[in-house]
Design an enzyme around this catalytic site. Structure first.
Site, short mmCIF file in Angstrom:
data_model
loop_
_atom_site.label_atom_id
_atom_site.label_comp_id
_atom_site.label_asym_id
_atom_site.label_seq_id
_atom_site.Cartn_x
_atom_site.Cartn_y
_atom_site.Cartn_z
N ASP A 62 6.25 17.77 -37.35
CA ASP A 62 6.38 17.25 -38.67
C ASP A 62 4.96 17.80 -39.41
O ASP A 62 4.20 18.25 -38.74
CB ASP A 62 6.36 15.73 -38.55
CG ASP A 62 6.79 15.37 -40.18
OD1 ASP A 62 7.12 16.01 -41.05
OD2 ASP A 62 6.35 14.06 -40.27
N CYS A 117 6.54 7.81 5.41
CA CYS A 117 5.52 7.41 4.35
C CYS A 117 4.83 8.45 3.51
O CYS A 117 4.96 8.31 2.34
CB CYS A 117 4.36 6.56 5.08
SG CYS A 117 4.64 4.97 5.12
N CYS A 132 6.43 -0.35 2.10
CA CYS A 132 6.37 -1.63 1.59
C CYS A 132 7.35 -1.88 0.33
O CYS A 132 7.96 -2.95 -0.08
CB CYS A 132 4.96 -1.89 1.10
SG CYS A 132 3.65 -1.67 2.35
N ASP A 191 1.62 11.66 11.01
CA ASP A 191 1.82 10.82 9.79
C ASP A 191 0.85 10.12 9.32
O ASP A 191 0.82 10.17 7.85
CB ASP A 191 2.74 9.52 10.53
CG ASP A 191 3.41 8.67 9.35
OD1 ASP A 191 4.14 8.99 8.47
OD2 ASP A 191 2.96 7.51 9.20
N ASP A 245 5.84 11.05 -36.87
CA ASP A 245 5.31 9.62 -37.09
C ASP A 245 5.97 8.46 -36.17
O ASP A 245 5.40 7.48 -36.05
CB ASP A 245 5.10 9.44 -38.58
CG ASP A 245 6.47 9.16 -39.16
OD1 ASP A 245 7.44 9.00 -38.61
OD2 ASP A 245 6.38 9.12 -40.57
N ASP A 269 0.64 -1.20 0.15
CA ASP A 269 -0.01 -0.12 0.00
C ASP A 269 0.83 1.50 0.09
O ASP A 269 0.30 2.16 -0.48
CB ASP A 269 -1.11 -0.05 1.13
CG ASP A 269 -1.77 -1.07 1.23
OD1 ASP A 269 -2.33 -1.75 0.20
OD2 ASP A 269 -2.36 -1.79 2.39
N CYS A 270 2.09 1.36 0.36
CA CYS A 270 2.69 2.40 0.53
C CYS A 270 4.38 2.44 0.29
O CYS A 270 4.79 1.04 -0.20
CB CYS A 270 2.88 3.11 2.12
SG CYS A 270 3.65 2.13 3.08
N CYS A 300 7.95 9.31 10.65
CA CYS A 300 7.70 8.17 9.86
C CYS A 300 7.91 8.85 8.43
O CYS A 300 6.83 9.99 8.08
CB CYS A 300 6.47 7.85 9.96
SG CYS A 300 6.49 6.38 11.48
N THR A 318 3.45 16.42 -42.52
CA THR A 318 2.46 15.43 -43.10
C THR A 318 2.00 14.27 -42.09
O THR A 318 2.89 13.54 -41.53
CB THR A 318 3.06 14.65 -44.43
OG1 THR A 318 3.37 15.55 -45.29
CG2 THR A 318 1.86 13.74 -45.09
#
Length: 727
Positions: free
Chosen positions: A421, A379, A22, A704, A618, A18-19, A377, A423
């Site tokens: 460009d 995070c 981890c 935090d 292109d 999740d963070c 912390c 064309t």
């Protein structure tokens, strides 16, 4: 010579991550395995990419990750969870079936939520016990603390043994145990509960970006109506092969990229391109998977298998792009490696120096030192950039703005010049009939005679005339003895009359041209148009002027760039007269008659002037100059997007989307600055108030957790980005 540990690459899906903490633990743990080189962990994509020399097996990688308490499956495993918000128990290995089962749960049924609720119930019970039996209150709060802290401390221990001693779990464990030792059991329990609440909220917030990306894949229907002969059967959409013919009914989502072979319908492309106005498409035109046929029945030939259709490529690109870190993110990562140990040292100094030097109360200052550990912390700080980048990449992809990673997305904010460009970039890439000047013949008859000669031809000018005849509903009579006249035009007989269509020079060999006719041809040429002369029965019947016209949004797209203070110019290999005509129409400076190396030289010159240059082309013919620019952008359509060459691609060929990419980049950079300011600002505020004795442990953990949730929620706002210059 040591083996190259990045020769082989393997990708995995990670569950329960999740963070940023981890991701850091997984990265550190895997780098301890012999044979591992590059490790890239994407939090928003919930994915892992490992570069290795072949001596380490997939099972070894997965075992190492599972030791940390995360679920992991090979990226292409069909049984792996598609919902990446799954939670897994701390430390214990997680089976694939278990991960898939967890993934199907709603957030309040995940393991982290259940652990949080258990801890919360234990704290409520402890408060009740403390009121009824005061002498048992401390023990009740100690038990409540342990219910939440034991799994956290287990994760801290495993992370430390795998090379990550300064994890957020370790800071949390030290702070909670310290609070218990100085008798602050009530606060220790509340701090642990708030930490678990924060972890759960981080998971919910992180799931927002993942759901947005996964939602792209859900745009493609699961089934398709496959036609074989006269029979139509329903089949899984992912079983379609290139060349299959499918039937799309009014209201259906189109299940594959393809080309219409029969029928006409308004197509709602908003799910894929963000374009709110439906477009009518007919035979020979391309349709994208995930778009909707509104009012017609279509028969479509499949041109890309399920794994290669527009949606699949967008999802794949976004997932891979999220593994590429932006410069700001790399700086924050490096900063956090020193920041976290620094916080530990600061906490120790706050806890010990005042009592040792000034004879202050030990319990009071140890309490403040523990609070500083929680405040420090990292995070919120570490997630501030990747969360915004991931949301920006996903939001852009939904509009067909594809960028290869955070570095490219961030780089767009510095662009000061865009070279186009001509064309197929500023223009449609195919000529259209702009003018028909008739002499002694009606407009309709002239168009019919010219189209009669051009039937069956694939020459671009011939196709332009045929499209014009179709649009004007001009009848196309049969032609006999039709043949191409090498290098000059085409001739034949229509209704018994000899007819020729070709260049001015060739026409003058077949019929005399008046001064007015020659003047008209010269005027068209001066406008950069190609002129074809229709000669019928040895007399000039009409002049056809054709030109590759600018895209419908070219003028507004260039104007949007100029509003942003960005210099625009057109670099083309076309002749100077044609280039000047288009440039005058669009109001853009131009250089013509250029070879690829000339374009590269010009871009190098612009960069030497101090400009940050994006080159739009292109992506194939312009490979050298795309590589030379600060950012190369491929202007493509459907399956022709040249992502291999360019840093970014405009999937749906809109000039305005160049300005939109730059606008999105500025929005992301503003969001990152807001996130970093929020994270550091809250930490600084609570640091001062804690040392001053105004706030304690539980406000510290709120600083935090609250900052992490605020930062993630702010980043998720980018998922609702609607485009617009300056937005």
């Amino acid at each position: 010579m040591p083996p190259d540990t990045s020769d082989l690459k393997t990708r995995f899906r990670i569950e329960g991550m999740d963070c940023a903490s981890c991701a850091s633990k997984i990265d550190t743990a895997l780098r301890r395995l012999p044979g591992i080189g590059e490790v890239i962990v994407s939090i928003p994509g919930a994915s892992l990419s490992v570069g290795h020399d072949g001596t380490v097996s997939d099972n070894q990688v997965m075992q190492q990750v599972r030791r940390l308490g995360y679920g992991i499956t090979p990226f292409n495993d069909p049984s792996s969870s598609r919902d990446l918000d799954a939670e897994v128990p701390a430390v214990a290995p997680v089976s694939r079936n278990q991960a898939s089962h967890d993934a199907e749960r709603q957030w309040w049924r995940t393991r982290k939520a259940l652990l949080m609720m258990s801890c919360g119930i234990a704290i409520v019970a402890a408060f009740s016990i403390g009121r009824l039996i005061p002498e048992a209150g401390n023990w009740a709060f100690l038990l409540a603390t342990l219910i939440g802290l034991v799994p956290v401390s287990q994760r801290a221990y495993v992370a430390a043994t795998l090379g990550s001693p300064f994890s957020i779990e370790m800071l949390m464990t030290i702070a909670a145990i310290g609070a218990v030792l100085i008798g602050a059991t009530e606060e220790a329990a509340v701090v642990v509960l708030l930490f678990l609440v924060g972890e759960m909220l981080e998971g919910v917030a992180a799931g927002g970006a993942r759901a947005s990306i996964a939602g792209l894949a859900d745009l493609v229907p699961k089934t398709a109506q496959l036609q074989r002969g006269n029979a139509i059967s329903e089949v899984p959409a992912d079983s379609l092969s290139v060349g299959d013919v499918i039937v799309v009914r009014p209201g259906d989502r189109i299940p594959a990229d393809g080309e219409i072979v029969e029928g006409s319908s308004e197509i709602n492309e908003a799910p894929v391109t963000g374009e709110s106005v439906p477009r009518r498409k007919t035979e020979g035109e391309t349709v994208f998977a995930g778009t909707i046929s509104i009012d017609g029945v279509l028969r479509v030939t499949v041109t890309a298998a399920a794994e290669d259709n527009t949606i699949a490529r967008v999802v794949r690109l976004v997932e891979e792009a999220q593994e590429s870190k932006a410069p700001t993110e790399r700086f924050i990562d490096r900063f956090s490696r020193y920041y976290t140990p620094g916080v530990l040292i600061l906490g120790a100094l706050v806890a010990t120096v005042p009592p040792l030097v000034a004879g202050a109360d030990w319990a009071d200052w140890i309490y403040k030192g523990l609070a500083i550990l929680l405040i420090g912390c990292p995070c919120a700080l570490v997630i501030s950039t990747p969360a915004a980048v991931a949301a920006g990449l996903a939001s852009g992809a939904r509009r067909g703005l594809l960028m290869k990673g955070g570095a490219v997305l961030e780089g767009f904010s510095a662009i000061t010049a865009v070279a186009f460009d001509k064309t197929g970039t500023l223009t449609e890439g195919r000529p259209v009939v702009t003018d028909i000047r008739s002499f002694g013949s009606s407009y309709q008859r002239s168009l019919s005679l010219a189209a009669a000669l051009e039937q069956g031809s694939n020459h671009p000018l011939a196709l332009a005339i045929l499209r014009k005849a179709d649009a004007e509903k001009a009848p196309i009579p049969p032609a006999s003895e039709a043949r191409a006249v090498s290098g000059t035009g085409v001739e034949g007989r229509v209704g018994g009359v000899p007819v020729f269509l070709g260049s001015v020079a060739a026409a003058r060999d077949r019929a005399s041209m008046t001064d007015d006719q020659i003047a008209a041809a010269d005027a068209f040429n001066a406008e950069g148009k190609t002129v074809s002369v229709l000669v019928a029965d040895k007399k000039v019947a009409a002049l056809f002027a054709m030109r590759d016209e600018p895209r419908t949004d070219a003028m507004s797209g260039l104007a949007a760039l100029k509003e942003q203070g960005i210099r625009t110019l057109m670099l083309t290999g076309d002749n100077a007269r044609t280039a000047a005509a288009i440039a005058d129409t669009l109001g853009i400076e131009t250089q013509a008659d250029l070879l690829p190396q000339d374009k590269q030289r010009i871009v190098d010159g612009l960069r030497a002037e101090g400009l940050k240059v994006a080159k739009v082309g292109d992506g194939i013919n312009d490979a050298p100059v795309l590589a030379a620019a600060d950012i190369g952008i491929a202007m493509g359509g459907g399956t022709d997007v040249a992502l291999e060459t360019a840093d970014a691609a405009i999937l749906h060929g809109r000039v305005m989307d160049v300005a939109q990419m730059i606008s999105l980049s500025h929005a992301v950079m503003r969001n990152i600055k807001q996130n970093i300011g929020t994270a550091l600002g809250l930490k600084a505020l609570f640091l001062v108030t804690t040392v001053a004795g105004v706030t304690g442990l539980w406000p510290a953990i709120l600083a935090d957790t609250g900052a992490t949730v605020l930062v993630t929620a702010n980043a998720m706002r980018l998922l609702t980005w609607k485009g617009g210059v300056g937005s």
